[in-house]
Enzyme design. Structure first.
Site, PDB file in Angstrom:
ATOM      1  N   ARG A  19       0.832  -1.214   0.000  1.00 38.52           N
ATOM      2  CA  ARG A  19       0.000   0.000   0.000  1.00 38.52           C
ATOM      3  C   ARG A  19       0.861   1.258   0.000  1.00 38.52           C
ATOM      4  NH1 ARG A  19      -3.822  -0.665   4.933  1.00 38.52           N
ATOM      5  NH2 ARG A  19      -1.908  -1.576   5.649  1.00 38.52           N
ATOM      6  N   ASN A  37      -6.309  -2.627   1.418  1.00 31.29           N
ATOM      7  CA  ASN A  37      -6.334  -4.069   1.614  1.00 31.29           C
ATOM      8  C   ASN A  37      -7.777  -4.526   1.727  1.00 31.29           C
ATOM      9  OD1 ASN A  37      -3.549  -4.288   1.700  1.00 31.29           O
ATOM     10  ND2 ASN A  37      -3.431  -4.459   3.924  1.00 31.29           N
TER      11      ASN A  37
END
Length: 91
Positions: A19, A37
């Protein structure tokens, strides 16, 4: 030409800094949207910007994340709507 892309990334892609790395690359490419996520273990990216910049982000995710294992990626293209102001990491 500006576009929208919804990207799902599958494999060993959570808990490996994906990320944050995606956030940094997308910001450097002046893309907007977010990375998040998902509960099934995949990572979702929704982004808008120049098509060539989105393609550069996709290439980076496929080949530039040495600590992640990208097994599959689904990309759905759409119309640019200017929905996002910046690129964020969602939790």
């Amino acid at each position: 030409m500006k576009k929208f892309a919804h990207i799902r990334v599958y494999g060993i892609v959570q808990g490996v800094g994906m990320r944050y790395s995606t956030y940094r690359k997308a910001t450097a490419l002046s893309l907007t949207g977010y990375v998040k996520n998902l509960s099934d273990g995949s990572v979702e990216i929704k982004t808008e910007g120049e098509e060539k910049d989105i393609m550069a982000l996709i290439d980076y995710i496929r080949t530039g994340l040495h600590w992640a294992q990208v097994d599959d990626m689904d990309v759905t293209w759409g119309e640019y709507k200017g929905k996002y102001n910046d690129f964020d990491i969602k939790y």
